[in-house]
Design a protein around this motif. Sequence first.
Motif, PDB file in Angstrom:
ATOM      1  N   PHE A  51       0.843  -1.205  -0.093  1.00  0.00           N
ATOM      2  CA  PHE A  51       0.057   0.044   0.143  1.00  0.00           C
ATOM      3  C   PHE A  51       0.861   1.290   0.093  1.00  0.00           C
ATOM      4  N   ASN A  54       2.391   1.556  -3.573  1.00  0.00           N
ATOM      5  CA  ASN A  54       1.376   1.886  -4.393  1.00  0.00           C
ATOM      6  C   ASN A  54       0.924   3.506  -4.212  1.00  0.00           C
ATOM      7  N   ALA A  55       0.763   3.895  -2.999  1.00  0.00           N
ATOM      8  CA  ALA A  55       0.401   5.192  -2.569  1.00  0.00           C
ATOM      9  C   ALA A  55       1.264   6.117  -3.028  1.00  0.00           C
ATOM     10  N   LEU A  58       1.342   6.480  -6.985  1.00  0.00           N
ATOM     11  CA  LEU A  58       0.193   7.158  -7.487  1.00  0.00           C
ATOM     12  C   LEU A  58       0.443   8.572  -7.539  1.00  0.00           C
ATOM     13  N   MET A  62       1.930  10.569  -0.899  1.00  0.00           N
ATOM     14  CA  MET A  62       0.805  10.063  -0.432  1.00  0.00           C
ATOM     15  C   MET A  62       0.585   8.945   0.694  1.00  0.00           C
ATOM     16  N   TYR A  67      -4.384   6.021   0.250  1.00  0.00           N
ATOM     17  CA  TYR A  67      -4.464   5.188  -0.915  1.00  0.00           C
ATOM     18  C   TYR A  67      -5.595   4.153  -0.453  1.00  0.00           C
ATOM     19  N   LYS A  68      -5.997   3.883   0.661  1.00  0.00           N
ATOM     20  CA  LYS A  68      -6.803   2.920   1.096  1.00  0.00           C
ATOM     21  C   LYS A  68      -8.249   3.669   0.737  1.00  0.00           C
ATOM     22  N   THR A  71      -8.926   3.664  -2.981  1.00  0.00           N
ATOM     23  CA  THR A  71      -9.291   2.300  -3.758  1.00  0.00           C
ATOM     24  C   THR A  71     -10.309   1.928  -3.410  1.00  0.00           C
ATOM     25  N   LEU A 132      -4.535   4.728 -11.180  1.00  0.00           N
ATOM     26  CA  LEU A 132      -4.500   3.345 -10.437  1.00  0.00           C
ATOM     27  C   LEU A 132      -4.121   2.341 -11.091  1.00  0.00           C
TER      28      LEU A 132
END
Length: 172
Positions: A51, A54-55, A58, A62, A67-68, A71, A132
């Motif tokens: 996470f 990925n955050a 993105l 972040m 991010y959660k 998504t 995303l």
Amino acid sequence: MPEQESAESRGCTAPGTPGPWAAVFDDERTAAVRALELEFGELFTHVRRLFAENADRLSPGMLPGAYKVFTTIARRGEITLSALAETLHSDKGQISRTVRELEELQLVQRTPDPADGRSSLLSATPDGIRRLDAVRAPRENSLLNALESWHVDDIRELTRLLHALSASEAPD
């Protein structure tokens, strides 16, 4: 008529009282649950790291929590702020601040809720979905690859057991 075997002669005790195997069973159960907790801890650490990565891909800087939130909005399609806070078991004020940040990043948009004029529906922007998808692409097949050597019945069984656990139900 043959004499029936008593519960005591079979090693059983009255309902609600521990039998002779209770200590062993409890120790085995406790050890098994502790081992499961450790494995979940390792899994959660791995997921948090994913996470975070990925955050940051993105939007640099972040936080994983944002991010959660993003998504979840993307997965739901449209969701109200209240429903989002409930889904994430989070404070509505914190979720509102996070959503504003996501709006500033042009990842999320608000539209009037036709069912409630006082409320808005949150949804991911087309650009947010595109970004995303690009973030997820490098790891898109990681779970598929990790389970490549597993039998499909084992995957289904794991899915069934995880569902029962998350629903706080005994598996069927």
